[in-house]
Scaffold this motif. Structure first.
Motif, PDB file in Angstrom:
ATOM      1  N   ASP A 270       8.034   5.009 -34.684  1.00  0.00           N
ATOM      2  CA  ASP A 270       8.072   5.826 -33.471  1.00  0.00           C
ATOM      3  C   ASP A 270       9.028   6.999 -33.643  1.00  0.00           C
ATOM      4  OD1 ASP A 270       6.228   4.319 -32.008  1.00  0.00           O
ATOM      5  OD2 ASP A 270       7.763   2.866 -31.435  1.00  0.00           O
ATOM      6  N   LEU A 271      10.199   6.713 -34.224  1.00  0.00           N
ATOM      7  CA  LEU A 271      11.206   7.755 -34.389  1.00  0.00           C
ATOM      8  C   LEU A 271      10.676   8.926 -35.207  1.00  0.00           C
ATOM      9  CD1 LEU A 271      14.453   5.661 -35.007  1.00  0.00           C
ATOM     10  CD2 LEU A 271      13.925   7.119 -33.041  1.00  0.00           C
ATOM     11  N   ASN A 272       9.737   8.626 -36.107  1.00  0.00           N
ATOM     12  CA  ASN A 272       9.206   9.672 -36.973  1.00  0.00           C
ATOM     13  C   ASN A 272       8.030  10.419 -36.375  1.00  0.00           C
ATOM     14  OD1 ASN A 272      11.093   9.194 -38.997  1.00  0.00           O
ATOM     15  ND2 ASN A 272       9.863   7.506 -39.816  1.00  0.00           N
ATOM     16  N   SER A 273       7.641  10.058 -35.166  1.00  0.00           N
ATOM     17  CA  SER A 273       6.499  10.767 -34.578  1.00  0.00           C
ATOM     18  C   SER A 273       6.926  11.461 -33.298  1.00  0.00           C
ATOM     19  CB  SER A 273       5.344   9.797 -34.308  1.00  0.00           C
ATOM     20  OG  SER A 273       5.637   9.023 -33.160  1.00  0.00           O
ATOM     21  N   ILE A 274       6.011  12.265 -32.813  1.00  0.00           N
ATOM     22  CA  ILE A 274       6.298  13.051 -31.612  1.00  0.00           C
ATOM     23  C   ILE A 274       6.571  12.130 -30.428  1.00  0.00           C
ATOM     24  CG2 ILE A 274       5.206  14.551 -29.895  1.00  0.00           C
ATOM     25  CD1 ILE A 274       3.745  15.911 -32.161  1.00  0.00           C
ATOM     26  N   CYS A 275       7.553  12.498 -29.642  1.00  0.00           N
ATOM     27  CA  CYS A 275       7.917  11.696 -28.475  1.00  0.00           C
ATOM     28  C   CYS A 275       7.418  12.372 -27.206  1.00  0.00           C
ATOM     29  CB  CYS A 275       9.438  11.537 -28.412  1.00  0.00           C
ATOM     30  SG  CYS A 275      10.022  10.717 -26.912  1.00  0.00           S
ATOM     31  N   LEU A 276       6.686  11.641 -26.430  1.00  0.00           N
ATOM     32  CA  LEU A 276       6.293  12.130 -25.106  1.00  0.00           C
ATOM     33  C   LEU A 276       7.142  11.419 -24.057  1.00  0.00           C
ATOM     34  CD1 LEU A 276       2.395  12.347 -25.301  1.00  0.00           C
ATOM     35  CD2 LEU A 276       4.120  14.067 -25.834  1.00  0.00           C
ATOM     36  N   TYR A 277       7.332  12.110 -22.958  1.00  0.00           N
ATOM     37  CA  TYR A 277       8.261  11.607 -21.947  1.00  0.00           C
ATOM     38  C   TYR A 277       7.759  11.972 -20.572  1.00  0.00           C
ATOM     39  CZ  TYR A 277      12.586  11.100 -19.274  1.00  0.00           C
ATOM     40  OH  TYR A 277      13.527  10.723 -18.358  1.00  0.00           O
ATOM     41  N   PHE A 278       7.926  11.060 -19.643  1.00  0.00           N
ATOM     42  CA  PHE A 278       7.770  11.446 -18.239  1.00  0.00           C
ATOM     43  C   PHE A 278       8.684  10.598 -17.365  1.00  0.00           C
ATOM     44  CE2 PHE A 278       5.137   8.046 -16.399  1.00  0.00           C
ATOM     45  CZ  PHE A 278       4.583   7.476 -17.537  1.00  0.00           C
ATOM     46  N   GLU A 279       8.906  11.103 -16.174  1.00  0.00           N
ATOM     47  CA  GLU A 279       9.934  10.533 -15.312  1.00  0.00           C
ATOM     48  C   GLU A 279       9.433  10.614 -13.876  1.00  0.00           C
ATOM     49  OE1 GLU A 279      13.661  12.347 -16.184  1.00  0.00           O
ATOM     50  OE2 GLU A 279      14.619  11.671 -14.342  1.00  0.00           O
TER      51      GLU A 279
ATOM     52  N   GLU B 258       0.802  -1.207   0.000  1.00  0.00           N
ATOM     53  CA  GLU B 258       0.000   0.000   0.000  1.00  0.00           C
ATOM     54  C   GLU B 258       0.842   1.266   0.000  1.00  0.00           C
ATOM     55  OE1 GLU B 258      -3.601  -0.442   0.001  1.00  0.00           O
ATOM     56  OE2 GLU B 258      -2.602  -2.265  -0.660  1.00  0.00           O
ATOM     57  N   ASP B 259       1.861   1.272   0.809  1.00  0.00           N
ATOM     58  CA  ASP B 259       2.510   2.532   1.139  1.00  0.00           C
ATOM     59  C   ASP B 259       3.519   2.955   0.076  1.00  0.00           C
ATOM     60  OD1 ASP B 259       3.810   0.279   1.772  1.00  0.00           O
ATOM     61  OD2 ASP B 259       4.687   1.015   3.629  1.00  0.00           O
ATOM     62  N   ILE B 260       3.004   3.162  -1.109  1.00  0.00           N
ATOM     63  CA  ILE B 260       3.844   3.612  -2.203  1.00  0.00           C
ATOM     64  C   ILE B 260       3.567   5.081  -2.460  1.00  0.00           C
ATOM     65  CG2 ILE B 260       4.391   3.309  -4.619  1.00  0.00           C
ATOM     66  CD1 ILE B 260       3.098   0.565  -4.371  1.00  0.00           C
ATOM     67  N   LYS B 261       4.619   5.809  -2.667  1.00  0.00           N
ATOM     68  CA  LYS B 261       4.422   7.182  -3.098  1.00  0.00           C
ATOM     69  C   LYS B 261       5.118   7.366  -4.434  1.00  0.00           C
ATOM     70  CE  LYS B 261       4.467   8.602   1.631  1.00  0.00           C
ATOM     71  NZ  LYS B 261       5.590   8.569   2.567  1.00  0.00           N
ATOM     72  N   THR B 262       4.627   8.273  -5.186  1.00  0.00           N
ATOM     73  CA  THR B 262       5.196   8.543  -6.494  1.00  0.00           C
ATOM     74  C   THR B 262       5.471  10.026  -6.607  1.00  0.00           C
ATOM     75  OG1 THR B 262       3.939   6.729  -7.445  1.00  0.00           O
ATOM     76  CG2 THR B 262       4.856   8.335  -8.952  1.00  0.00           C
ATOM     77  N   LEU B 263       6.647  10.332  -7.072  1.00  0.00           N
ATOM     78  CA  LEU B 263       7.012  11.728  -7.259  1.00  0.00           C
ATOM     79  C   LEU B 263       7.366  11.937  -8.718  1.00  0.00           C
ATOM     80  CD1 LEU B 263       7.908  14.553  -6.151  1.00  0.00           C
ATOM     81  CD2 LEU B 263      10.168  13.540  -5.849  1.00  0.00           C
ATOM     82  N   PHE B 264       6.683  12.858  -9.356  1.00  0.00           N
ATOM     83  CA  PHE B 264       7.019  13.169 -10.740  1.00  0.00           C
ATOM     84  C   PHE B 264       8.234  14.077 -10.781  1.00  0.00           C
ATOM     85  CE2 PHE B 264       2.863  11.576 -11.860  1.00  0.00           C
ATOM     86  CZ  PHE B 264       3.051  11.127 -13.156  1.00  0.00           C
ATOM     87  N   LEU B 265       9.268  13.626 -11.461  1.00  0.00           N
ATOM     88  CA  LEU B 265      10.401  14.507 -11.714  1.00  0.00           C
ATOM     89  C   LEU B 265      10.121  15.328 -12.954  1.00  0.00           C
ATOM     90  CD1 LEU B 265      13.401  12.124 -11.011  1.00  0.00           C
ATOM     91  CD2 LEU B 265      12.386  13.835  -9.515  1.00  0.00           C
TER      92      LEU B 265
END
Lengths: 235, 235
Positions: free
Chosen positions: B116-125, B89-96
């Motif tokens: 994929d290389l030819n299209s827009i790239c989205l990213y999250f961390e 349960e005790d998970i936290k998530t922090l968006f960098l």
DNA sequence: CAATAATACTTGTACGTACGAGTATTATTT
DNA sequence: AAATAATACTCGTACGTACAAGTATTATTG
């Protein structure tokens, strides 16, 4: 030898799903419907369905019903097939210790069943090479109780699992694994011909087999710098 | 904002365990005792205890009681379901970095499709915490082509995969992975609050989805000393 | 003293009832 | 015709009762 009611319903529904009478996405009978069909109370019907949900056969949806879920039976990290089929061709195997009586070592990371602890422990240890590079140190423990003559004969095609299957008709039915990144200690570093302090991938596996008296415990130490450990799966 | 009774009891007991008021091996109050203490019925007390058992905080013993168990958590990462459902349960998530336009980085270990290389790239961390310990650094790349409005909205229940499923009706249909043991480099070490040179488990995943235009590339860096990465499966 | 029986606990199963809350359809209103 | 209300379903929570079955202690018996 009487079964409880909820287990009876639970097994019945599970069988129906496995036989395909309920397909993925279908809704099972509602709790109330189960009540009248099987002459039980909702408490009992719920318990049967809750068990199915816990085994992830179904998904319960508030206000809607219990839907048969896609069941991912998959993804042992190392597929069960073992090493030989996973990597390419030029694999060599060197036995450091041929199968022989051993002891339930504390090196085993996953919990050892009590029944195993009380029976004879067999052990063997190998190093796997790709070309001339050692890539994996493999240690295996298992109960010798159910494997007569095991120590007298060679592995079939060099494979432990193939030997189990073809000689003893025992199949792998499941596994649990733990993965750790560790620094090579002196002994393992020497065997794998890397410097101490090199990062190693440590894989601990416990295999369950079709013979409930046989569990296999493995500790694998992998040099991943050149050959990462990989797998893939598709449904 | 009312909580259910059984959750209240459940959380209370969980807190007691986590604070050490009940040690490993101790027995929790019996069901009947909980009934009188909290003015509830046994049904409710049982539900609270059953939940604790499901999370493997306790072990129920017929005729004896509920004993606090040794809790060996592992991060069941490698099943497709993702992170949130795997651990307790005790998970936290922090968006960098919140989802935003990015580029097809060379950090991606698995081969990126041409489309994929030819299209827009989205990213999250993100960084995942168990308690207050950072345990995983997660970097994700994918094509934004087929996900309208993706950047404008939050994740459903904090889960990327759930968002894909419930908002876009896209499911994961396969994956391939590579595992490496590496030494933490400066940047990752800092984010995960470990020393440089600490061994990290580096998992590279490429997910295929039911929408052929969407592939997800993830690079995960895991601190495995306390919480090893685990999974299990049974057929 | 040792084996057995009674007991008082524990959890497990199962009954029955009631209402709350989410979902989908149908009927009603506007 | 479209928005709203009523409805009839779902599952979720919670009440209360009863007995079965496992465990440990105490009392009884031989």
């Amino acid at each position: 030898m009487k079964e409880t009611k909820y287990k009876e319903i639970h097994n019945h529904l599970k069988g129906q799903i496995q036989q395909g009478n309920y397909q993925i996405g279908d809704y099972l009978p509602s709790e109330n419907e189960l009540c009248v069909r099987f002459s039980i109370t909702r408490t009992t019907a719920r318990k049967a369905l809750d068990e199915l949900a816990k085994e992830s056969f179904i998904e319960r949806q508030h206000g809607k019903g219990s839907r048969v879920k896609e069941r991912r039976q998959s993804l042992g990290l190392l597929n069960v097939k073992g090493f030989s089929e996973a990597v390419g061709e030029d694999i060599k195997t060197l036995f450091l210790r041929k199968p022989a009586a051993g002891k339930w070592d504390s090196e085993i990371m996953l919990p050892v069943n009590d029944s195993d602890l009380n029976s004879i422990c067999l052990y063997f240890e190998r190093i796997r090479f790709v070309g001339n590079e050692p890539v994996m140190l493999e240690k295996n423990w298992f109960s010798g109780q159910v494997l007569p003559d095991f120590l007298c004969s060679e592995f079939i095609e060099g494979s432990f699992f193939k030997t189990l299957s073809k000689k003893y008709f025992i199949e792998i039915i499941g596994s649990s694994q733990e993965l750790r990144a560790e620094l090579a200690c002196g002994k393992n570093a020497g065997l794998l011909k890397v410097k101490t302090g090199t990062p190693l991938l440590h894989i601990s596996v416990k295999f369950s087999t079709s013979n409930s008296k046989l569990n296999i415990y493995s500790e694998l130490y992998c040099v991943t710098s050149v050959y990462p450990v990989g797998n893939s799966y598709f449904i």
